[in-house]
Motif scaffolding. Structure first.
Motif, PDB file in Angstrom:
ATOM      1  N   ILE A  75       0.768  -1.253   0.147  1.00 24.06           N
ATOM      2  CA  ILE A  75       0.030   0.129   0.107  1.00 24.06           C
ATOM      3  C   ILE A  75       0.970   1.274  -0.039  1.00 24.06           C
ATOM      4  O   ILE A  75       2.029   1.269   0.472  1.00 24.06           O
ATOM      5  N   TRP A 126      -2.714   7.311   1.766  1.00 28.06           N
ATOM      6  CA  TRP A 126      -2.946   8.848   1.391  1.00 28.06           C
ATOM      7  C   TRP A 126      -1.926   9.562   1.847  1.00 28.06           C
ATOM      8  O   TRP A 126      -1.758   9.854   3.094  1.00 28.06           O
ATOM      9  N   ASN A 173      -8.560   9.093   9.454  1.00 23.54           N
ATOM     10  CA  ASN A 173      -9.457   8.523   8.877  1.00 23.54           C
ATOM     11  C   ASN A 173     -10.601   9.869   8.677  1.00 23.54           C
ATOM     12  O   ASN A 173     -11.241   9.969   7.623  1.00 23.54           O
ATOM     13  N   ASP A 196     -11.891  11.132   5.213  1.00 24.95           N
ATOM     14  CA  ASP A 196     -13.230  10.991   4.610  1.00 24.95           C
ATOM     15  C   ASP A 196     -13.899  12.077   4.291  1.00 24.95           C
ATOM     16  O   ASP A 196     -14.270  12.378   3.261  1.00 24.95           O
ATOM     17  N   VAL A 225      -3.792   0.887  -3.419  1.00 27.16           N
ATOM     18  CA  VAL A 225      -3.733  -0.225  -2.550  1.00 27.16           C
ATOM     19  C   VAL A 225      -2.826  -1.079  -2.920  1.00 27.16           C
ATOM     20  O   VAL A 225      -1.941  -0.906  -4.030  1.00 27.16           O
ATOM     21  N   PRO A 226      -2.512  -2.493  -2.219  1.00 28.35           N
ATOM     22  CA  PRO A 226      -1.522  -3.223  -2.740  1.00 28.35           C
ATOM     23  C   PRO A 226      -1.818  -3.998  -3.948  1.00 28.35           C
ATOM     24  O   PRO A 226      -3.112  -3.824  -4.583  1.00 28.35           O
ATOM     25  N   MET A 235      -2.097  -7.335  -5.706  1.00 31.84           N
ATOM     26  CA  MET A 235      -2.290  -8.680  -5.563  1.00 31.84           C
ATOM     27  C   MET A 235      -2.581  -9.374  -6.671  1.00 31.84           C
ATOM     28  O   MET A 235      -2.706 -10.704  -6.945  1.00 31.84           O
ATOM     29  N   ARG A 258      -7.117  -8.222  11.573  1.00 25.90           N
ATOM     30  CA  ARG A 258      -5.924  -8.576  12.312  1.00 25.90           C
ATOM     31  C   ARG A 258      -5.481  -7.273  12.997  1.00 25.90           C
ATOM     32  O   ARG A 258      -4.912  -7.250  14.150  1.00 25.90           O
ATOM     33  N   LYS A 259      -5.295  -6.077  12.275  1.00 26.93           N
ATOM     34  CA  LYS A 259      -4.849  -5.067  12.602  1.00 26.93           C
ATOM     35  C   LYS A 259      -5.578  -3.719  13.461  1.00 26.93           C
ATOM     36  O   LYS A 259      -5.181  -2.621  13.855  1.00 26.93           O
ATOM     37  N   HIS A 262     -11.333   2.029   5.492  1.00 24.82           N
ATOM     38  CA  HIS A 262      -9.923   2.271   5.916  1.00 24.82           C
ATOM     39  C   HIS A 262      -9.518   0.911   6.477  1.00 24.82           C
ATOM     40  O   HIS A 262      -8.154   0.803   6.462  1.00 24.82           O
ATOM     41  N   ASP A 263     -10.351   0.155   7.178  1.00 19.82           N
ATOM     42  CA  ASP A 263      -9.800  -1.075   7.996  1.00 19.82           C
ATOM     43  C   ASP A 263      -9.833  -2.538   7.277  1.00 19.82           C
ATOM     44  O   ASP A 263      -9.463  -3.375   7.523  1.00 19.82           O
ATOM     45  N   ILE A 273      -6.902  -7.549   3.374  1.00 24.64           N
ATOM     46  CA  ILE A 273      -6.866  -8.368   1.997  1.00 24.64           C
ATOM     47  C   ILE A 273      -7.663  -9.510   2.367  1.00 24.64           C
ATOM     48  O   ILE A 273      -7.740 -10.141   3.402  1.00 24.64           O
ATOM     49  N   PRO A 333      -7.235  -4.794   0.020  1.00 21.95           N
ATOM     50  CA  PRO A 333      -7.589  -3.941   1.229  1.00 21.95           C
ATOM     51  C   PRO A 333      -8.648  -2.811   0.973  1.00 21.95           C
ATOM     52  O   PRO A 333      -8.607  -2.429  -0.378  1.00 21.95           O
TER      53      PRO A 333
END
Lengths: 265, 265
Positions: free
Chosen positions: A106, A109, A182, A186, A216-217, A219, B50-51, B102-103, B106, B217
């Motif tokens: 990631i 922002w 956040n 937002d 985002v990552p 994948m 998880r986080k 935000h949370d 993946i 995510p």
């Protein structure tokens, strides 16, 4: 390579302008074939991802590759930058962000200018970015998302207890998260909206140093390699660098754009 | 609510079928207004990210909410499931995956059926999923990506040393990653291609238990809440459950679809 009045207005309004296929297939092939030489450099100029040994960001490739040195002075980037910023420019940063298939993590922002002000002492946000796709960018491989028109807000100060970790071998921001709460994110996105330009290799996204963005990552099985120029006005040179020179370049002389065919000479 | 011949063929070919606005705005409003009651349940039925303390997956909401009990038997889901699977069905799973703004983290590339075979002893991949959007799904809030036609491969066994962690309060897969090597994922996606259905709240994606899928995510300000049904043929009931009952339901009696207006009674 001058922009039209319409392009200048769109950039001023949105803080983002997408130009499809600004570089041709032959030029992209040449740049991609040189890339392995850039990515195999040892040491902190090639930042790694947090969880893997994939390269996240190959900084200042123009210092080690003649082809990328020529790319750094390409007229299709430098001439619009001079036009937008109203005078001669030098490069504050030049880098390749790979966002590799499977491993590319990631980018929270952020505004680039906030870092350049706080860490490098850049006086004003009179600076832009250009992002050249070396791979096709699709909905699947982590396109950059931009908050439309957010550059009009100028620098948005960090609103949480955000401290940079001076750890340049792995990228610090990734571990820390966004400098914004956040609630701030937002509010900005709901007010301004998001766009995520996608398109073939060779396309370029120009964006303002204050345009909030992230991605985002990745994948997917497809790399999303992008070259970033950060042209800054020569009269806006940094005054208080705290980072290594490759992360905050210190050749403040005006870039002379090369010829349009400089990559294929 | 019977599917057309064309819809059945598309589902058979792709392993995925998207139906826009299968539920109307009033129904979605009612389901969303009941959602906080589901999400505030204590204990392992609500798995956390998880986080963060965001809910990742609210399992078996039909056990605690009469509205979600009715939803679990909705004819617009159950009747096509009977039609596709060729006879009476029961629900192997029923859950709400929130993928919060935000949370939401993946979901690595996976087939649901691989887990259901290995952990629950489901004899055959004669099982589907239906995914109802309770929020608009866009390119920005982590739409599910499906490998088109991958269900035709049947169960794809794990090809790396993949061990489930029996930790049901936080979702184990997220920590472990995909059961497949990058090479396997690349080969499947490059051969079959990806789609990521997006659309308004009320839309439903039906997909086969062997359709490979995953999602990035959610770093946007917008939740991406989805209700999942997993209808399984009553003659394909699980034989060797190793997980808590709420994760592998054990009422194997055929679901009798309710009336079409069952949510608004």
């Amino acid at each position: 390579m001058q922009w039209t009045e319409e392009q200048l207005k769109e950039f001023d309004r949105n803080g983002v302008l997408y130009v499809e296929r600004l570089f041709n297939e032959m030029e992209i092939a040449v740049l991609n074939s040189e890339l392995p030489n850039v990515l195999r450099r040892e040491g902190p100029v090639n930042l790694k991802e947090r969880k893997s040994d994939s390269i996240r960001s190959a900084i200042a490739p123009h210092n080690s590759s003649d082809l990328y040195r020529r790319l750094s002075k390409h007229p299709r980037i430098i001439e619009p930058a001079i036009q937008i910023l109203g005078g001669p420019v030098y490069l504050h940063q030049f880098k390749v962000n790979t966002k590799n298939a499977h491993d590319g993590e990631i980018w929270h922002w952020h505004q680039d200018y906030r870092t350049w002000f706080e860490d490098d002492g850049m006086p004003k946000p009179n600076v832009i970015n250009a992002a050249l796709f070396l791979d096709e960018v699709t909905e699947f491989n982590g396109p950059i998302m931009f908050v439309v028109g957010s550059h009009k807000l100028g620098m948005i100060p960090s609103d949480k207890n955000f401290q940079r970790i001076p750890e340049y071998g792995r990228l610090a921001e990734d571990a820390i998260g966004s400098p914004y709460t956040n609630e701030t994110i937002d509010r900005l996105i709901n007010k301004h909206g998001l766009i995520a330009p996608k398109g073939p290799a060779g396309s370029v996204v120009f964006f303002h140093g204050c345009t909030l963005h992230g991605s985002v990552p990745n994948m997917s099985p497809w790399n999303r390699t992008v070259v970033f120029w950060s042209p800054n006005r020569t009269n806006n040179a940094i005054t208080a660098p705290t980072r290594p020179e490759y992360l905050a370049l210190q050749d403040f002389s005006a870039v002379e754009p090369l010829a349009d065919d400089c990559l294929l000479d």
